[in-house]
Design a protein around this motif. Structure first.
Motif, mmCIF file in Angstrom:
data_model
loop_
_atom_site.group_PDB
_atom_site.id
_atom_site.type_symbol
_atom_site.label_atom_id
_atom_site.label_comp_id
_atom_site.label_asym_id
_atom_site.label_seq_id
_atom_site.Cartn_x
_atom_site.Cartn_y
_atom_site.Cartn_z
ATOM 1 N N SER A 155 -1.395 2.683 3.027
ATOM 2 C CA SER A 155 0.031 3.638 2.603
ATOM 3 C C SER A 155 1.120 2.646 3.625
ATOM 4 C CB SER A 155 -0.645 4.476 2.119
ATOM 5 O OG SER A 155 -0.653 5.549 3.475
ATOM 6 N N SER A 196 5.628 6.522 -4.054
ATOM 7 C CA SER A 196 4.269 6.823 -4.435
ATOM 8 C C SER A 196 2.743 7.174 -2.804
ATOM 9 C CB SER A 196 3.667 5.982 -5.144
ATOM 10 O OG SER A 196 4.217 4.529 -4.586
ATOM 11 N N ASP A 197 3.384 5.756 -2.099
ATOM 12 C CA ASP A 197 2.009 6.057 -0.903
ATOM 13 C C ASP A 197 2.713 7.515 0.029
ATOM 14 O OD1 ASP A 197 1.294 3.497 -1.905
ATOM 15 O OD2 ASP A 197 3.043 2.461 -0.454
ATOM 16 N N SER A 215 0.669 4.660 -7.246
ATOM 17 C CA SER A 215 0.426 3.692 -6.106
ATOM 18 C C SER A 215 -0.302 2.169 -6.397
ATOM 19 C CB SER A 215 -0.035 4.006 -5.582
ATOM 20 O OG SER A 215 0.098 2.870 -4.134
#
Length: 346
Positions: free
Chosen positions: A296, A61-62, A105
């Protein structure tokens, strides 16, 4: 005077971070997350399969977050001004992907925190909940719901021009700015990400710390009466590693998202809607986004600093990339006749 000077210097830093010269930083973020995905997917880091599922999901997701916003949108805006990326449906889809990646995230971080809370504080539920299958179901559910709640963002933009009948550009519609229903949706979306996750992670960590301190005192007293105070406790050593990983991930999340949370509260209270590039409100918003992007890539750094097996896997991966070009160059330097002879006898 000193505060104004410091504010101006910080503004210059933000301008550099958002400039073309700093685009390489985003590629570093992508590389960090890609390395984490590859190493964690191999399953040799000494972590349970349940924890590994969550960590891989966070890394993916990051990776998508950095890909969609800092890179894809910036690349389309500056380097490909006439590409398909400026078509209104594509631009709107990019916004949806960004919102989905952010929501997924954040909530996977919440799910990971809750999983560790159950593992440490709920002995009866631990055997049923902290499993690889449960982690897969939770991650899949979060991904589906994150995509669904992000779909409405597709409809808030309209084109600002047409070329040969093709809609180009993304401009926020007046209906979004004036409609009460859109205002309610925006408020709910802000509550979903990041207010509620922020409070949940903070609360779960507080409860986990209380449980750990109470259990440590009881266990230390029990072992001191039976085995002496100097004996090492393997159970506490394993729990300590898990706790360090948990608090490192959630702690950096809280610190790096704190500016975003506070700025959104301030903007709601003061009803600030527009400001210039030199306005302190813009500086605060840009700083909040910069820290959000930084969040992230911090997990990979945390794995390197806290997980010995992850460092070993990273070194093994680096040796593969170092040795493979060297072997190819060595083979190219060999005489073709020698290569043929060698292959014949082997």
């Amino acid at each position: 005077m000193g505060f104004t000077s410091s504010l101006y210097q910080f503004y210059n830093i933000l301008v550099f971070v958002q400039s073309d010269e700093a685009d390489s930083i985003n590629y570093v973020y992508l590389t960090f997350n890609l390395i984490a995905i590859v190493i964690l997917s191999r399953g040799n880091c000494g972590l349970s399969k349940c924890v590994t599922r969550y960590l891989i999901a966070m890394a993916v997701s990051d990776f998508l977050f950095v890909l969609t916003d800092p890179l894809l949108r910036r690349t389309g805006r500056y380097y490909f001004p006439n590409s398909f990326l400026h078509i209104t449906p594509v631009c709107s889809l990019n916004v949806v992907l960004l919102a989905a990646a952010t929501t997924i995230s954040v909530w996977i971080t919440v799910a990971f925190t809750f999983d560790r809370f159950v593992a440490i504080c709920c002995e009866k539920l631990k055997t049923r909940y902290c499993t690889e299958r449960t982690a897969a179901v939770v991650v899949g559910t979060v991904c589906v719901l994150g995509c669904l709640v992000s779909v409405p963002w597709y409809f808030i933009y309209e084109p600002n021009r047409y070329i040969n009948g093709v809609p180009l550009g993304c401009v926020v519609t007046m209906h979004f700015l004036t409609s009460e229903s859109w205002a309610a949706f925006d408020l709910i979306d802000r509550m979903i990400t990041p207010f509620v996750p922020f409070l949940l992670i903070l609360s779960l960590n507080i409860l986990t710390v209380r449980r750990i301190l109470a259990a440590s005192r009881v266990r230390r007293g029990f072992r001191s009466r039976n085995n002496g105070e100097n004996d090492k406790d393997p159970e506490m050593e394993n729990r300590k590693k898990s706790i360090v990983l948990l608090f490192s991930i959630t702690g950096t999340f809280i610190l790096l998202w704190l500016t975003n949370v506070l700025f959104n509260i301030y903007r709601r209270v003061t009803d600030v809607r527009s400001y210039s590039y030199s306005d302190p409100n813009y500086i605060a918003q840009a700083a909040a986004f910069m820290l959000q992007v930084l969040n992230s890539c911090t997990n990979t750094c945390i794995y390197i600093l806290t997980q010995r097996r992850f460092r070993q896997e990273l070194w093994n991966l680096a040796r593969i990339f170092i040795h493979f070009p060297l072997q190819n160059s060595a083979l190219k330097r060999l005489d073709p006749y020698q290569n043929a002879t060698y292959s014949l006898y082997v």
